[in-house]
Design an enzyme around this catalytic site. Structure first.
Site, PDB file in Angstrom:
ATOM      1  N   ASN A 213      -0.710  25.442  14.954  1.00  0.00           N
ATOM      2  CA  ASN A 213      -0.798  26.264  13.743  1.00  0.00           C
ATOM      3  C   ASN A 213      -1.193  27.693  14.115  1.00  0.00           C
ATOM      4  O   ASN A 213      -1.231  28.070  15.292  1.00  0.00           O
ATOM      5  CB  ASN A 213      -1.758  25.621  12.734  1.00  0.00           C
ATOM      6  CG  ASN A 213      -3.185  25.531  13.256  1.00  0.00           C
ATOM      7  OD1 ASN A 213      -3.543  26.164  14.243  1.00  0.00           O
ATOM      8  ND2 ASN A 213      -3.996  24.734  12.586  1.00  0.00           N
ATOM      9  N   SER A 236       6.180  26.661  11.897  1.00  0.00           N
ATOM     10  CA  SER A 236       7.636  26.528  11.959  1.00  0.00           C
ATOM     11  C   SER A 236       8.410  27.404  10.986  1.00  0.00           C
ATOM     12  O   SER A 236       7.931  27.702   9.898  1.00  0.00           O
ATOM     13  CB  SER A 236       7.990  25.085  11.618  1.00  0.00           C
ATOM     14  OG  SER A 236       8.197  24.374  12.767  1.00  0.00           O
ATOM     15  N   GLN A 258      11.263  21.959   6.899  1.00  0.00           N
ATOM     16  CA  GLN A 258      10.451  22.952   7.590  1.00  0.00           C
ATOM     17  C   GLN A 258       9.167  23.205   6.806  1.00  0.00           C
ATOM     18  O   GLN A 258       8.087  23.277   7.375  1.00  0.00           O
ATOM     19  CB  GLN A 258      11.264  24.249   7.700  1.00  0.00           C
ATOM     20  CG  GLN A 258      10.927  25.057   8.886  1.00  0.00           C
ATOM     21  CD  GLN A 258      11.057  24.238  10.132  1.00  0.00           C
ATOM     22  OE1 GLN A 258      10.068  24.066  10.824  1.00  0.00           O
ATOM     23  NE2 GLN A 258      12.216  23.703  10.415  1.00  0.00           N
ATOM     24  N   HIS A 261       5.860  21.128   7.129  1.00  0.00           N
ATOM     25  CA  HIS A 261       4.994  21.198   8.311  1.00  0.00           C
ATOM     26  C   HIS A 261       3.645  21.843   8.024  1.00  0.00           C
ATOM     27  O   HIS A 261       2.627  21.457   8.592  1.00  0.00           O
ATOM     28  CB  HIS A 261       5.663  22.033   9.418  1.00  0.00           C
ATOM     29  CG  HIS A 261       6.591  21.237  10.276  1.00  0.00           C
ATOM     30  ND1 HIS A 261       6.155  20.256  11.121  1.00  0.00           N
ATOM     31  CD2 HIS A 261       7.935  21.300  10.435  1.00  0.00           C
ATOM     32  CE1 HIS A 261       7.187  19.738  11.768  1.00  0.00           C
ATOM     33  NE2 HIS A 261       8.281  20.348  11.364  1.00  0.00           N
ATOM     34  N   GLU A 326      12.937  31.064  14.449  1.00  0.00           N
ATOM     35  CA  GLU A 326      12.733  29.982  15.414  1.00  0.00           C
ATOM     36  C   GLU A 326      13.950  29.062  15.430  1.00  0.00           C
ATOM     37  O   GLU A 326      14.480  28.736  16.480  1.00  0.00           O
ATOM     38  CB  GLU A 326      11.474  29.199  15.008  1.00  0.00           C
ATOM     39  CG  GLU A 326      11.169  28.044  15.927  1.00  0.00           C
ATOM     40  CD  GLU A 326      10.125  27.094  15.372  1.00  0.00           C
ATOM     41  OE1 GLU A 326       9.762  27.205  14.182  1.00  0.00           O
ATOM     42  OE2 GLU A 326       9.690  26.209  16.133  1.00  0.00           O
ATOM     43  N   HIS A 327      14.383  28.646  14.240  1.00  0.00           N
ATOM     44  CA  HIS A 327      15.564  27.776  14.120  1.00  0.00           C
ATOM     45  C   HIS A 327      16.594  28.421  13.209  1.00  0.00           C
ATOM     46  O   HIS A 327      16.233  29.003  12.190  1.00  0.00           O
ATOM     47  CB  HIS A 327      15.218  26.440  13.450  1.00  0.00           C
ATOM     48  CG  HIS A 327      14.107  25.687  14.091  1.00  0.00           C
ATOM     49  ND1 HIS A 327      12.819  25.736  13.639  1.00  0.00           N
ATOM     50  CD2 HIS A 327      14.104  24.829  15.135  1.00  0.00           C
ATOM     51  CE1 HIS A 327      12.053  24.957  14.376  1.00  0.00           C
ATOM     52  NE2 HIS A 327      12.799  24.390  15.312  1.00  0.00           N
ATOM     53  N   ASP A 360      14.512  18.425  16.403  1.00  0.00           N
ATOM     54  CA  ASP A 360      13.078  18.114  16.402  1.00  0.00           C
ATOM     55  C   ASP A 360      12.788  16.857  17.211  1.00  0.00           C
ATOM     56  O   ASP A 360      11.708  16.719  17.794  1.00  0.00           O
ATOM     57  CB  ASP A 360      12.577  17.900  14.966  1.00  0.00           C
ATOM     58  CG  ASP A 360      12.408  19.211  14.208  1.00  0.00           C
ATOM     59  OD1 ASP A 360      12.452  20.271  14.835  1.00  0.00           O
ATOM     60  OD2 ASP A 360      12.235  19.154  12.977  1.00  0.00           O
ATOM     61  N   GLU A 414       6.450  59.404  49.362  1.00  0.00           N
ATOM     62  CA  GLU A 414       5.334  58.955  48.523  1.00  0.00           C
ATOM     63  C   GLU A 414       3.994  59.386  49.117  1.00  0.00           C
ATOM     64  O   GLU A 414       2.943  59.088  48.564  1.00  0.00           O
ATOM     65  CB  GLU A 414       5.374  57.426  48.338  1.00  0.00           C
ATOM     66  CG  GLU A 414       6.540  56.979  47.452  1.00  0.00           C
ATOM     67  CD  GLU A 414       6.539  55.494  47.116  1.00  0.00           C
ATOM     68  OE1 GLU A 414       5.733  54.736  47.701  1.00  0.00           O
ATOM     69  OE2 GLU A 414       7.360  55.084  46.273  1.00  0.00           O
ATOM     70  N   HIS A 419       2.242  53.407  55.620  1.00  0.00           N
ATOM     71  CA  HIS A 419       3.477  52.683  55.317  1.00  0.00           C
ATOM     72  C   HIS A 419       4.578  53.130  56.281  1.00  0.00           C
ATOM     73  O   HIS A 419       5.300  52.307  56.864  1.00  0.00           O
ATOM     74  CB  HIS A 419       3.956  52.973  53.889  1.00  0.00           C
ATOM     75  CG  HIS A 419       3.163  52.325  52.803  1.00  0.00           C
ATOM     76  ND1 HIS A 419       1.855  52.625  52.560  1.00  0.00           N
ATOM     77  CD2 HIS A 419       3.512  51.378  51.893  1.00  0.00           C
ATOM     78  CE1 HIS A 419       1.429  51.922  51.533  1.00  0.00           C
ATOM     79  NE2 HIS A 419       2.417  51.136  51.110  1.00  0.00           N
TER      80      HIS A 419
END
Ligand SMILES: NC(=O)C1=CN([C@@H]2O[C@H](COP(=O)(O)OP(=O)(O)OC[C@H]3O[C@@H](n4cnc5c(N)ncnc54)[C@H](O)[C@@H]3O)[C@@H](O)[C@H]2O)C=CC1
Ligand SMILES: N[C@@H](Cc1c[nH]c[nH+]1)C(=O)O
Ligand SMILES: [Zn+2]
Length: 428
Positions: A213, A236, A258, A261, A326-327, A360, A414, A419
């Site tokens: 949640n 969801s 949905q 939920h 989401e879906h 699902d 640089e 290096h």
């Protein structure tokens, strides 16, 4: 429920308000979650037990946080054989789909005699969050644990809240089926904190995955950095795109699937047919008269639901991309053409016979998916959440001789002389 029509003059403002609506809700839990996390970080088990008593009405001692092996076995044994078979059908399909995702390593020698590689390694320890406040989610055990197993993660720790202390046998059976033995009866932000920071009795993990949640989603957001997370998989959402050639009742139950939920869940219908839109609104009201979870579903529908009438499917696709749901369900005869226009959605369900409920439970792809428009940049849970990459470079005097001088030039540019030396001293 908002009823919008793209031909109305105030549509643009109304649609923006719809986009904004839920993120305002989410921000409201940030402060309480911050307080819970810092308390768990500081006081460990004791804080976890206190929050579990407060939010799940379950008095626990640190020793009882973990569900012991005997209890898991006994509870799982109570699951009827038919249900066990259903779980196995789902597990088989989920496992096969995730097995197919496994990437291969890279290993090649290029034309400058440099051998390059990239190899994938499984994470050591992962925390699986399985929600359990308003409903129990055995399916989410499979969705979390199977990709982790396929990836080869060694330690899987699972947290699942058990409101009023009630264990769900099917959740435990699903864990057993996936070989998950380390299970804690805790949930919410306190469980996320326990897995992220570790407590006296729960060892920390490297990454926390799984849905939950608004409190769980926000807690994952806040512990990111201390641990990895998969994505923000909060309350969801579904967007159903439908023409007028559908049974309004079917679209209505897809929306309610949905809404049931969570009060914070969101269900949106986008349709090219205003009359159909009205019929779906009526069908939702009718279903709510008998739906057992009507209390939750009607709050979700009233506060976050929407029916949007559009001119054509191109406009529908544009709105879907802005919603980044989401879906996405595409209830059309030719769903592929429409779905090709969608760039942002966690998962797409194509055709009149493929409701989201397929995904699902038994489709195969993961149902742990990014919410709150994060599908713009995030993806659903997969094998990739449980593995990481290491790159490799191997060369010799010949290879270094060919590519080293350019490196020396860049190092000087640089102003990093060590290096430059590190390369040039090796060059003949
Ligand atoms: N995005 C995805 O991939 C998926 C999302 N879901 C979503 O997961 C959620 C599950 O939610 P729940 O059933 O509530 O289970 P949950 O396990 O996510 O949350 C329950 C926990 O929330 C905490 N909590 C509740 N009220 C609180 C408060 N006032 N203050 C602080 N903490 C509080 C409690 O600690 C409790 O243990 C739903 O929103 C569902 O839509 C489910 C599956 C997949
Ligand atoms: N619809 C949920 C997943 C789910 C589990 N069980 C039923 N549904 C989601 O992906 O957000
Ligand atoms: Zn669902």
């Amino acid at each position: 429920m908002r009823h919008l029509n793209s031909m109305d003059s105030d549509f643009s403002a109304d649609f923006s308000a719809l986009l904004q609506g839920r993120s305002n809700d989410e921000r409201s839990v940030a402060e309480p979650v911050r307080a819970i996390l810092s308390d768990v970080k500081e006081r460990g088990d004791v804080a976890v037990c206190e929050y579990t008593e407060r939010f799940d009405r379950l008095a626990l001692t640190p020793e009882a946080l973990r569900i012991d092996a005997e209890t898991i076995k006994a509870e799982a044994a109570r699951v009827p054989a038919e249900l066990m078979d259903a779980l196995k059908v789902a597990a088989r399909r989920i496992e096969a789909f995730h097995e197919a995702q496994k990437p291969t390593d890279l290993d090649f020698t290029d034309s400058e005699n440099v051998r390059l590689g990239m190899r994938w390694t499984a994470l050591d320890a992962v925390g699986l969050y399985v929600p359990g406040g308003k409903a129990a989610y055995p399916s989410s055990v499979l969705m979390n644990a199977l990709p982790a197993r396929v990836a080869g993660v060694k330690r899987l720790a699972m947290c699942v809240p058990t409101p009023d202390g009630v264990l769900n046998p099917l959740v435990l059976a699903a864990a057993q089926l996936c070989g998950v033995e380390e299970i804690y009866r805790i949930g919410g932000a306190q469980a996320v904190g326990a897995m992220a920071y570790g407590t006296q009795s729960i060892a920390p993990v490297d990454r926390i995955v799984g849905p939950g949640n608004a409190f769980v989603a926000e807690a994952k957001r806040q512990v990111f950095g201390q641990v990895g997370i998969d994505s923000i998989a909060g309350p969801s959402e579904v967007v159903v795109v439908a023409d007028g050639q559908n049974d309004p009742r079917l679209a209505a139950v897809d929306l309610l699937a949905q809404a049931e939920h969570d009060e914070q869940a969101q269900a949106i219908l986008i349709t090219t047919d205003a009359v159909f839109g009205d019929a779906v609104i009526a069908a939702v009201a009718k279903e709510l008269e008998t739906l057992p979870r009507a209390a939750i579903a009607s709050r979700s529908w009233d506060d976050h639901g929407a029916v949007i009438v559009v001119r054509d499917l191109d406009e529908a696709a544009e709105l879907v991309n802005r919603l980044a749901p989401e879906h996405l369900e595409v209830l059309l005869d030719e769903p592929r053409g429409f779905s090709a226009q969608v760039r942002h959605a966690g998962a797409i369900f194509l055709g009149r016979y493929c409701p989201e409920a397929v995904g699902d439970y038994v489709g195969g792809p993961n149902h742990v998916l990014p919410t709150s428009r994060t599908a713009r940049f995030a993806s659903g849970l997969s094998v990739f959440d449980f593995i990481k990459r290491t790159t490799m470079i191997e060369t010799n005097a010949d290879g270094l001789g060919r590519i080293g001088p350019a490196g020396v030039a860049l190092a000087h540019a640089e102003g990093l002389d060590a290096h430059a030396l590190s390369l040039s001293l090796r060059l003949k």
